[in-house]
Design a protein around this motif. Structure first.
Motif, short mmCIF file in Angstrom:
data_model
loop_
_atom_site.label_atom_id
_atom_site.label_comp_id
_atom_site.label_asym_id
_atom_site.label_seq_id
_atom_site.Cartn_x
_atom_site.Cartn_y
_atom_site.Cartn_z
N ILE A 249 44.81 36.79 44.57
CA ILE A 249 45.61 37.35 43.48
C ILE A 249 44.73 37.77 42.32
O ILE A 249 44.88 38.87 41.77
N ALA A 250 43.82 36.89 41.92
CA ALA A 250 42.95 37.18 40.78
C ALA A 250 41.80 36.18 40.75
O ALA A 250 41.87 35.10 41.36
N SER A 251 40.76 36.54 40.03
CA SER A 251 39.68 35.60 39.73
C SER A 251 39.15 35.94 38.35
O SER A 251 39.33 37.05 37.85
N GLY A 252 38.52 34.97 37.72
CA GLY A 252 38.03 35.21 36.37
C GLY A 252 37.41 33.97 35.78
O GLY A 252 37.18 32.97 36.47
N THR A 253 37.13 34.04 34.48
CA THR A 253 36.57 32.91 33.75
C THR A 253 37.43 32.64 32.53
O THR A 253 37.77 33.57 31.79
N ILE A 254 37.81 31.38 32.36
CA ILE A 254 38.54 30.95 31.17
C ILE A 254 37.71 29.86 30.50
O ILE A 254 37.37 28.85 31.15
N ALA A 255 37.38 30.08 29.25
CA ALA A 255 36.48 29.18 28.53
C ALA A 255 35.17 29.10 29.32
O ALA A 255 34.51 30.11 29.51
N THR A 256 34.83 27.92 29.81
CA THR A 256 33.58 27.77 30.58
C THR A 256 33.83 27.60 32.07
O THR A 256 32.92 27.24 32.81
N ASP A 257 35.05 27.87 32.51
CA ASP A 257 35.44 27.54 33.88
C ASP A 257 35.82 28.78 34.68
O ASP A 257 36.65 29.59 34.26
N GLY A 258 35.21 28.94 35.86
CA GLY A 258 35.60 30.00 36.76
C GLY A 258 36.84 29.59 37.53
O GLY A 258 37.07 28.41 37.81
N LEU B 195 45.51 27.51 42.94
CA LEU B 195 44.46 27.77 41.97
C LEU B 195 43.27 26.85 42.21
O LEU B 195 43.42 25.64 42.31
N LYS B 196 42.08 27.45 42.31
CA LYS B 196 40.83 26.69 42.35
C LYS B 196 40.11 26.90 41.02
O LYS B 196 40.06 28.03 40.52
N VAL B 197 39.54 25.83 40.51
CA VAL B 197 38.78 25.91 39.26
C VAL B 197 37.42 25.26 39.48
O VAL B 197 37.32 24.14 40.00
N GLN B 198 36.38 25.98 39.10
CA GLN B 198 35.01 25.48 39.14
C GLN B 198 34.57 25.20 37.71
O GLN B 198 34.27 26.13 36.94
N PRO B 199 34.57 23.93 37.30
CA PRO B 199 34.26 23.61 35.91
C PRO B 199 32.82 23.97 35.55
O PRO B 199 31.90 23.77 36.34
N HIS B 200 32.67 24.54 34.35
CA HIS B 200 31.37 24.85 33.78
C HIS B 200 30.56 25.80 34.67
O HIS B 200 29.34 25.68 34.80
N ASN B 201 31.26 26.71 35.33
CA ASN B 201 30.62 27.72 36.16
C ASN B 201 31.50 28.95 36.11
O ASN B 201 32.72 28.83 36.28
N ASN B 202 30.94 30.11 35.91
CA ASN B 202 31.80 31.28 35.71
C ASN B 202 32.32 31.83 37.04
O ASN B 202 32.06 31.28 38.11
N VAL B 203 33.03 32.93 36.96
CA VAL B 203 33.75 33.47 38.11
C VAL B 203 32.81 33.86 39.25
O VAL B 203 33.24 33.92 40.41
N THR B 204 31.54 34.11 38.94
CA THR B 204 30.64 34.52 40.02
C THR B 204 30.53 33.45 41.10
O THR B 204 30.15 33.76 42.24
N PHE B 205 30.87 32.19 40.76
CA PHE B 205 30.86 31.13 41.76
C PHE B 205 31.77 31.47 42.93
O PHE B 205 31.50 31.11 44.08
#
Length: 280
Positions: free
Chosen positions: A73-82, A42-52
């Motif tokens: 597998i999947a990508s998306g945005t949870i709260a403020t994090d992509g 899992l990669k998470v980009q804090p304070h950036n949505n899934v478009t990152f």
């Protein structure tokens, strides 16, 4: 980065048993997720949505059509994090020759123009990919000029650097090779941290920054920071021989990656930039 248990429960997974931080990245937070039946990266980009992550997903799809890449597998945005969820790869050892052949196969995927169907400007270094019919124009305007202007904004440029850069730039625009390049699919960031082998010894490419350009850009990156040996280049040439004069052109492509490091990490990379610029 701290993510709550509630954050992880919103992933499209069931039966999560372990969440283990993974080190090594300076752009995203990364985790190994273990469920009852499978493992994920899992990669998470804090304070950036899934478009990152859209650019990376597109790159994995393009590369994955011809060689092995991690499965998305999947990508998306949870709260403020992509986030980007990939299949976990258990690593092993493999042949540099096989890796060279895999990269050569990627470079044999051609286009009619240079660039890509989208820009990537969400990162620290903007990638302007609008299509060009001329490689010299693309490389000088959409790669080198962008990073030189960024270095000026960061107060990492000088009059001396500028004078040598403009001589190099003019030489590139006049170089006959630059006007005969065939657009190849490039990984875009081909250093030793962006390949691995699975337990069967099969090479995988990860973390792509793809576009269509001169394949010598990827090859120049392999010569900068180690991790590629003679077997890699022999394997590559068995599939796709180098163009005459490549060695003389590599510094002008190494410059792009060194300018990237200058902008990201500062003046410690200035001497390496200057060593290339002073050749012009």
């Amino acid at each position: 980065m701290h993510l709550t248990e509630a954050w992880f429960t919103q992933l499209p997974l069931t039966g999560i048993e372990q969440i283990l931080p993974v080190s090594g990245g300076d752009i995203n937070a990364a985790f190994r997720i273990v469920t009852r039946h499978h493992q994920y990266f899992l990669k998470v980009q804090p304070h950036n949505n899934v478009t990152f992550f859209d650019h990376e997903v597109a790159g994995l799809q393009l590369l994955g059509a011809v060689i092995k890449t991690p499965t998305v597998i999947a990508s998306g945005t949870i709260a403020t994090d992509g986030y980007l969820l990939l299949d976990w790869l258990t690593t092993g050892t493999g042949s540099q020759s096989a890796l060279g052949k895999a990269v050569a196969t990627v470079h044999q995927q051609h286009q009619t123009h240079f660039g890509l169907d989208h820009d990537f400007t969400a990162g620290k270094l903007p990638k302007l990919n609008h299509w060009q019919s001329d490689w010299a124009t693309f490389y000088t305007q959409q790669r080198l000029d962008v990073l030189v202007n960024l270095a000026k904004e960061h107060h990492l440029w000088s009059q001396t650097r500028d004078e040598h850069y403009h001589r190099l730039r003019q030489q590139l625009l006049q170089d006959p090779h630059m006007h005969t390049v065939q657009p190849s699919l490039l990984h875009g960031d081909l250093w030793s941290g962006n390949y691995l082998f699975d337990t069967a010894g099969t090479p995988f490419l990860i973390d792509p920054d793809v576009f269509y350009g001169d394949r010598e850009m990827d090859l120049a990156m392999t010569t900068l920071f180690g991790g590629f040996d003679a077997d890699f280049y022999q394997g590559y040439q068995a599939i796709y021989p180098f163009a005459p004069g490549m060695q003389a052109r590599l510094p002008s492509y190494q410059l792009y990656y060194l300018l990237a490091h200058l902008n990201l990490f500062g003046e410690p990379y200035g001497a390496a930039v200057d060593r290339i610029l002073m050749q012009y």
